[in-house]
Design a protein around this motif. Structure first.
Motif, PDB file in Angstrom:
ATOM      1  N   ASP A 215       7.225  -1.632  31.442  1.00 36.84           N
ATOM      2  CA  ASP A 215       8.225  -1.659  30.374  1.00 36.84           C
ATOM      3  C   ASP A 215       7.763  -2.428  29.133  1.00 36.84           C
ATOM      4  OD1 ASP A 215       9.937  -0.174  31.869  1.00 36.84           O
ATOM      5  OD2 ASP A 215      11.288  -1.828  32.392  1.00 36.84           O
ATOM      6  N   ASN A 216       7.031  -3.515  29.351  1.00 36.95           N
ATOM      7  CA  ASN A 216       6.767  -4.429  28.234  1.00 36.95           C
ATOM      8  C   ASN A 216       5.296  -4.737  27.963  1.00 36.95           C
ATOM      9  OD1 ASN A 216       9.620  -4.913  27.775  1.00 36.95           O
ATOM     10  ND2 ASN A 216       9.578  -6.088  29.682  1.00 36.95           N
ATOM     11  N   TYR A 217       4.392  -4.224  28.784  1.00 43.06           N
ATOM     12  CA  TYR A 217       2.980  -4.571  28.614  1.00 43.06           C
ATOM     13  C   TYR A 217       2.093  -3.353  28.372  1.00 43.06           C
ATOM     14  CZ  TYR A 217       4.052  -9.359  29.977  1.00 43.06           C
ATOM     15  OH  TYR A 217       4.568 -10.640  30.010  1.00 43.06           O
ATOM     16  N   GLN A 218       2.653  -2.168  28.418  1.00 43.63           N
ATOM     17  CA  GLN A 218       1.835  -0.981  28.160  1.00 43.63           C
ATOM     18  C   GLN A 218       1.372  -0.944  26.708  1.00 43.63           C
ATOM     19  OE1 GLN A 218       3.362   2.807  29.370  1.00 43.63           O
ATOM     20  NE2 GLN A 218       3.135   2.360  31.545  1.00 43.63           N
ATOM     21  N   SER A 219       0.188  -0.389  26.489  1.00 43.82           N
ATOM     22  CA  SER A 219      -0.407  -0.413  25.152  1.00 43.82           C
ATOM     23  C   SER A 219       0.111   0.707  24.249  1.00 43.82           C
ATOM     24  CB  SER A 219      -1.930  -0.309  25.260  1.00 43.82           C
ATOM     25  OG  SER A 219      -2.300   0.905  25.884  1.00 43.82           O
ATOM     26  N   HIS A 220       0.619   1.781  24.857  1.00 44.19           N
ATOM     27  CA  HIS A 220       1.124   2.922  24.064  1.00 44.19           C
ATOM     28  C   HIS A 220       0.082   3.354  23.030  1.00 44.19           C
ATOM     29  CE1 HIS A 220       4.966   2.717  26.077  1.00 44.19           C
ATOM     30  NE2 HIS A 220       5.038   1.421  25.816  1.00 44.19           N
ATOM     31  N   ASP A 221       0.375   3.207  21.754  1.00 46.50           N
ATOM     32  CA  ASP A 221      -0.557   3.689  20.726  1.00 46.50           C
ATOM     33  C   ASP A 221      -1.432   2.588  20.135  1.00 46.50           C
ATOM     34  OD1 ASP A 221       0.484   6.286  20.961  1.00 46.50           O
ATOM     35  OD2 ASP A 221       2.106   5.837  19.557  1.00 46.50           O
ATOM     36  N   VAL A 222      -1.377   1.392  20.722  1.00 44.42           N
ATOM     37  CA  VAL A 222      -2.154   0.272  20.168  1.00 44.42           C
ATOM     38  C   VAL A 222      -3.649   0.488  20.385  1.00 44.42           C
ATOM     39  CG1 VAL A 222      -2.593  -2.216  20.317  1.00 44.42           C
ATOM     40  CG2 VAL A 222      -0.252  -1.335  20.468  1.00 44.42           C
ATOM     41  N   ASN A 223      -4.018   0.927  21.591  1.00 42.98           N
ATOM     42  CA  ASN A 223      -5.419   1.211  21.906  1.00 42.98           C
ATOM     43  C   ASN A 223      -5.467   2.191  23.068  1.00 42.98           C
ATOM     44  OD1 ASN A 223      -5.087  -0.269  24.342  1.00 42.98           O
ATOM     45  ND2 ASN A 223      -5.680  -2.174  23.328  1.00 42.98           N
ATOM     46  N   SER A 224      -6.655   2.426  23.609  1.00 43.73           N
ATOM     47  CA  SER A 224      -6.801   3.435  24.670  1.00 43.73           C
ATOM     48  C   SER A 224      -6.610   2.858  26.068  1.00 43.73           C
ATOM     49  CB  SER A 224      -8.190   4.083  24.568  1.00 43.73           C
ATOM     50  OG  SER A 224      -9.201   3.101  24.712  1.00 43.73           O
ATOM     51  N   ALA A 225      -6.315   1.565  26.173  1.00 39.82           N
ATOM     52  CA  ALA A 225      -6.092   0.947  27.482  1.00 39.82           C
ATOM     53  C   ALA A 225      -4.683   1.244  27.985  1.00 39.82           C
ATOM     54  CB  ALA A 225      -6.305  -0.557  27.381  1.00 39.82           C
ATOM     55  N   PHE A 226      -4.431   0.912  29.252  1.00 37.20           N
ATOM     56  CA  PHE A 226      -3.076   1.027  29.800  1.00 37.20           C
ATOM     57  C   PHE A 226      -2.231  -0.168  29.397  1.00 37.20           C
ATOM     58  CE2 PHE A 226      -4.938   3.459  33.650  1.00 37.20           C
ATOM     59  CZ  PHE A 226      -4.889   4.647  32.940  1.00 37.20           C
ATOM     60  N   LEU A 227      -2.824  -1.377  29.502  1.00 39.01           N
ATOM     61  CA  LEU A 227      -2.051  -2.608  29.362  1.00 39.01           C
ATOM     62  C   LEU A 227      -2.565  -3.515  28.254  1.00 39.01           C
ATOM     63  CD1 LEU A 227      -1.645  -3.658  33.115  1.00 39.01           C
ATOM     64  CD2 LEU A 227       0.037  -2.468  31.705  1.00 39.01           C
ATOM     65  N   LEU A 228      -1.645  -4.246  27.654  1.00 41.73           N
ATOM     66  CA  LEU A 228      -1.960  -5.317  26.711  1.00 41.73           C
ATOM     67  C   LEU A 228      -1.747  -6.669  27.407  1.00 41.73           C
ATOM     68  CD1 LEU A 228       0.085  -3.972  23.648  1.00 41.73           C
ATOM     69  CD2 LEU A 228      -2.384  -3.718  24.009  1.00 41.73           C
ATOM     70  N   HIS A 229      -2.007  -7.745  26.675  1.00 39.23           N
ATOM     71  CA  HIS A 229      -1.600  -9.111  27.047  1.00 39.23           C
ATOM     72  C   HIS A 229      -2.266  -9.662  28.313  1.00 39.23           C
ATOM     73  CE1 HIS A 229       1.195  -8.356  23.893  1.00 39.23           C
ATOM     74  NE2 HIS A 229       2.008  -7.596  24.606  1.00 39.23           N
ATOM     75  N   SER A 230      -3.565  -9.441  28.433  1.00 40.88           N
ATOM     76  CA  SER A 230      -4.335 -10.130  29.470  1.00 40.88           C
ATOM     77  C   SER A 230      -5.113 -11.270  28.822  1.00 40.88           C
ATOM     78  CB  SER A 230      -5.303  -9.174  30.165  1.00 40.88           C
ATOM     79  OG  SER A 230      -4.608  -8.278  31.011  1.00 40.88           O
ATOM     80  N   THR A 231      -5.562 -12.200  29.647  1.00 40.67           N
ATOM     81  CA  THR A 231      -6.359 -13.330  29.160  1.00 40.67           C
ATOM     82  C   THR A 231      -7.631 -13.415  29.983  1.00 40.67           C
ATOM     83  OG1 THR A 231      -4.360 -14.549  28.548  1.00 40.67           O
ATOM     84  CG2 THR A 231      -6.398 -15.814  28.743  1.00 40.67           C
TER      85      THR A 231
END
Length: 262
Positions: A215-231
């Motif tokens: 719901d809240n961590y998918q990358s959508h159109d930001v980049n080609s990955a599935f998820l954002l917000h990793s460290t």
């Protein structure tokens, strides 16, 4: 997946190469042969590599690969954890005597903090080791590791901060990769317990983690990955609040495992 024998050949060769880093005096695979930390160093991440050795030993590789994997897991279980079952990132051993010198961190906040992804690697690694060996000591230990993780997890969406002891919580970056790894491990671990309450807790929390990521961590159109917000490595100011391939991998695995459960 493909049954292509060329891939199998590569896997078996890779397992043999990994095994060259095993130090029988220590009982673990060395992680960074040319690292400034000195000694024979082993990171908790190496628990993930054991699946390669287990697979190879069952699919035409040397049977000793199984023994190496088991010994690495046993040595790690004995030396890599604090009394409260939280994991160090790195253990330094003496090359010659095999004795543990000290516990350190590289990617966590401090030598005594609980680095989120490190605990996740441990949870997943020992769950997988039980699957491959059916030795209940590994299963019991996996339950202990996940217990401390879940008990210390305070975020409402169940996505942890990059380190549970980071000094500026709640103003610290999250680590979606740790949540993806743990969610997948919890789904597997839930299938190994006969305790109905524990099984329900594992399943409920795993599903909530997956929903939160979706719901809240998918990358959508930001980049080609599935998820954002990793460290990745905050102390080195590297890969902070970004997409990381192992977050994507274990997220996809968790989704597939959840689909199979349904």
């Amino acid at each position: 997946m493909t049954k292509n024998p060329e891939y199998k050949e590569i896997i078996l060769k890779t397992a043999d190469t990994l095994a060259t880093l095993f130090n029988p005096k220590v009982g673990t695979i060395q992680s960074w042969p040319h690292n400034k930390m000195g000694g024979h160093n082993t990171i908790i991440d190496n628990m993930m590599n054991l699946e390669l050795l287990f697979w190879a030993s069952k699919n035409g590789g040397n049977k000793k690969l199984y023994d190496i994997a088991v010994k690495h897991a046993e040595t790690t279980m004995a030396n890599h954890f604090r009394p409260d079952n939280t994991s160090y990132h790195v253990i330094i051993y003496d090359f010659e005597t095999g004795k543990k010198i000290k516990g350190r961190t590289a990617q966590g906040y401090s030598d005594d903090s609980m680095w989120a992804r490190g605990q996740a690697w441990a949870i997943y690694g020992f769950t997988m080791t039980y699957r491959e060996t059916k030795d209940t000591k590994f299963l019991d230990f996996a339950h202990k590791l996940v217990r401390v993780y879940l008990d210390k997890l305070t975020t409402e969406d169940l996505i942890p901060y990059w380190d549970f002891n980071a000094p500026n919580i709640p103003n610290e970056p999250r680590d979606a990769s740790a949540a993806a790894i743990v969610s997948s491990a919890l789904l597997e671990l839930s299938s190994y317990t006969k305790d109905k309450n524990l099984k329900a807790e594992y399943l409920t929390k795993a599903k909530k983690m997956i929903v939160s990521l979706s719901d809240n961590y998918q990358s959508h159109d930001v980049n080609s990955a599935f998820l954002l917000h990793s460290t990745g490595h905050k102390p080195a100011n590297s890969e902070i609040d970004c997409s990381i391939n192992y977050a994507d991998y274990y997220y996809l695995e968790a989704l597939l495992r959840l689909q199979k459960l349904k």
